[in-house]
Design a protein around this motif. Structure first.
Motif, PDB file in Angstrom:
ATOM      1  N   MET A   1      55.001  50.069  25.949  1.00 28.00           N
ATOM      2  CA  MET A   1      53.991  50.562  26.872  1.00 28.00           C
ATOM      3  C   MET A   1      53.143  49.384  27.350  1.00 28.00           C
ATOM      4  N   SER A   2      53.027  49.262  28.651  1.00 27.26           N
ATOM      5  CA  SER A   2      52.266  48.161  29.240  1.00 27.26           C
ATOM      6  C   SER A   2      50.813  48.573  29.438  1.00 27.26           C
ATOM      7  N   ARG A   3      49.945  47.701  29.046  1.00 24.85           N
ATOM      8  CA  ARG A   3      48.515  47.873  29.305  1.00 24.85           C
ATOM      9  C   ARG A   3      48.047  46.647  30.060  1.00 24.85           C
ATOM     10  N   ILE A   4      47.257  46.854  31.079  1.00 26.16           N
ATOM     11  CA  ILE A   4      46.820  45.756  31.931  1.00 26.16           C
ATOM     12  C   ILE A   4      45.360  45.447  31.634  1.00 26.16           C
ATOM     13  N   LYS A   5      45.121  44.230  31.171  1.00 22.60           N
ATOM     14  CA  LYS A   5      43.754  43.821  30.863  1.00 22.60           C
ATOM     15  C   LYS A   5      43.007  43.452  32.131  1.00 22.60           C
ATOM     16  N   THR A   6      41.712  43.693  32.122  1.00 16.65           N
ATOM     17  CA  THR A   6      40.897  43.308  33.275  1.00 16.65           C
ATOM     18  C   THR A   6      40.517  41.829  33.213  1.00 16.65           C
ATOM     19  N   GLN A   7      40.469  41.272  32.003  1.00 19.92           N
ATOM     20  CA  GLN A   7      40.157  39.851  31.879  1.00 19.92           C
ATOM     21  C   GLN A   7      41.197  39.034  32.632  1.00 19.92           C
ATOM     22  N   LYS A   8      40.789  38.082  33.418  1.00 17.97           N
ATOM     23  CA  LYS A   8      41.641  37.214  34.255  1.00 17.97           C
ATOM     24  C   LYS A   8      41.992  37.841  35.605  1.00 17.97           C
ATOM     25  N   THR A   9      41.422  39.021  35.924  1.00 20.14           N
ATOM     26  CA  THR A   9      41.574  39.576  37.266  1.00 20.14           C
ATOM     27  C   THR A   9      40.835  38.644  38.223  1.00 20.14           C
ATOM     28  N   GLN A  10      41.411  38.420  39.388  1.00 21.30           N
ATOM     29  CA  GLN A  10      40.807  37.492  40.349  1.00 21.30           C
ATOM     30  C   GLN A  10      40.508  38.194  41.670  1.00 21.30           C
ATOM     31  N   VAL A  11      39.389  37.816  42.273  1.00 24.37           N
ATOM     32  CA  VAL A  11      38.929  38.417  43.523  1.00 24.37           C
ATOM     33  C   VAL A  11      39.029  37.378  44.638  1.00 24.37           C
ATOM     34  N   TYR A  12      39.710  37.771  45.715  1.00 24.72           N
ATOM     35  CA  TYR A  12      39.883  36.908  46.885  1.00 24.72           C
ATOM     36  C   TYR A  12      39.431  37.665  48.132  1.00 24.72           C
ATOM     37  N   ALA A  13      39.150  36.895  49.178  1.00 23.64           N
ATOM     38  CA  ALA A  13      38.884  37.478  50.490  1.00 23.64           C
ATOM     39  C   ALA A  13      39.361  36.503  51.552  1.00 23.64           C
ATOM     40  N   VAL A  14      39.725  37.049  52.702  1.00 22.00           N
ATOM     41  CA  VAL A  14      40.058  36.202  53.844  1.00 22.00           C
ATOM     42  C   VAL A  14      38.811  36.112  54.710  1.00 22.00           C
ATOM     43  N   ILE A  15      38.288  34.893  54.823  1.00 21.66           N
ATOM     44  CA  ILE A  15      37.066  34.653  55.587  1.00 21.66           C
ATOM     45  C   ILE A  15      37.332  33.510  56.561  1.00 21.66           C
ATOM     46  N   ALA A  16      37.141  33.772  57.834  1.00 19.51           N
ATOM     47  CA  ALA A  16      37.351  32.767  58.888  1.00 19.51           C
ATOM     48  C   ALA A  16      38.739  32.138  58.785  1.00 19.51           C
ATOM     49  N   GLY A  17      39.752  32.965  58.506  1.00 17.21           N
ATOM     50  CA  GLY A  17      41.131  32.493  58.475  1.00 17.21           C
ATOM     51  C   GLY A  17      41.534  31.725  57.238  1.00 17.21           C
ATOM     52  N   ALA A  18      40.706  31.758  56.201  1.00 22.39           N
ATOM     53  CA  ALA A  18      41.026  31.046  54.955  1.00 22.39           C
ATOM     54  C   ALA A  18      40.865  31.991  53.767  1.00 22.39           C
ATOM     55  N   VAL A  19      41.691  31.786  52.742  1.00 22.51           N
ATOM     56  CA  VAL A  19      41.579  32.571  51.512  1.00 22.51           C
ATOM     57  C   VAL A  19      40.495  31.936  50.645  1.00 22.51           C
ATOM     58  N   VAL A  20      39.508  32.741  50.262  1.00 22.05           N
ATOM     59  CA  VAL A  20      38.417  32.293  49.389  1.00 22.05           C
ATOM     60  C   VAL A  20      38.520  33.054  48.084  1.00 22.05           C
ATOM     61  N   ARG A  21      38.495  32.327  46.963  1.00 21.52           N
ATOM     62  CA  ARG A  21      38.470  32.977  45.652  1.00 21.52           C
ATOM     63  C   ARG A  21      37.029  33.008  45.161  1.00 21.52           C
ATOM     64  N   PHE A  22      36.581  34.204  44.751  1.00 20.68           N
ATOM     65  CA  PHE A  22      35.243  34.343  44.191  1.00 20.68           C
ATOM     66  C   PHE A  22      35.340  34.108  42.695  1.00 20.68           C
ATOM     67  N   ALA A  23      34.804  32.977  42.255  1.00 22.07           N
ATOM     68  CA  ALA A  23      34.919  32.561  40.859  1.00 22.07           C
ATOM     69  C   ALA A  23      33.682  32.965  40.069  1.00 22.07           C
TER      70      ALA A  23
END
Length: 157
Positions: free
Chosen positions: A1-23
């Motif tokens: 059974m697979s369980r998916i941890k939230t730790q290490k989830t990453q948030v990105y957005a496309v802003i002005a044509g570039a991928v930005v990672r919110f760290a």
């Protein structure tokens, strides 16, 4: 059974044509959608009957302990002030491969992790309460303007 941890989830957005990672964010919430109810009841019935109406996307949030040396924290403050609608991409903890974006072809989501995506804007906000033994923190409201789309990862047996 697979369980998916939230730790290490990453948030990105496309802003002005570039991928930005919110760290170094502290929490993320998608919010829940609601739907209008269209009354389809007949007058000779004892119980009302409804059809599902239009989607009203939920309001989520992203929280940070402000670090003015973290470029992504400054970007959050700027995007909130601009009111710009942006594309959000949240990648599961299965991997750390970032998405890529090209103006012609759009977003390319790596297949080694689950992705949740939506469009929305951030409301500007003031810092949370200033208190003893605490860090300066922000809880930005994300107003979604679309539903959340789930893109499953490729799993090989």
């Amino acid at each position: 059974m697979s369980r998916i941890k939230t730790q290490k989830t990453q948030v990105y957005a496309v802003i002005a044509g570039a991928v930005v990672r919110f760290a170094c964010y502290k929490g993320f919430s998608f919010g829940q959608d609601t739907f209008g109810k269209i009354d389809a009841s007949c007058l000779d019935e004892d119980t009302k009957d409804y059809e599902r109406g239009m989607r009203d996307p939920g309001e989520g949030s992203i929280s940070i302990d402000l670090d003015d040396e973290n470029v992504s924290h400054i970007k959050l403050l700027q995007v909130a002030e601009s009111g710009e609608k942006i594309e959000w991409y949240i990648g599961s903890s299965h991997a750390s491969t970032p998405p890529t974006y090209e103006a012609v072809t759009g977003i390319d989501l790596p297949e080694d992790r689950i992705w949740w995506s939506f469009k929305g804007y951030i409301n500007p906000t003031a810092p949370d309460d200033i208190a003893a033994d605490a860090l300066v923190s922000y809880a930005f409201t994300i107003v979604r303007t679309s539903g959340v789309i789930t893109t499953l990862r490729t799993v090989t047996p």
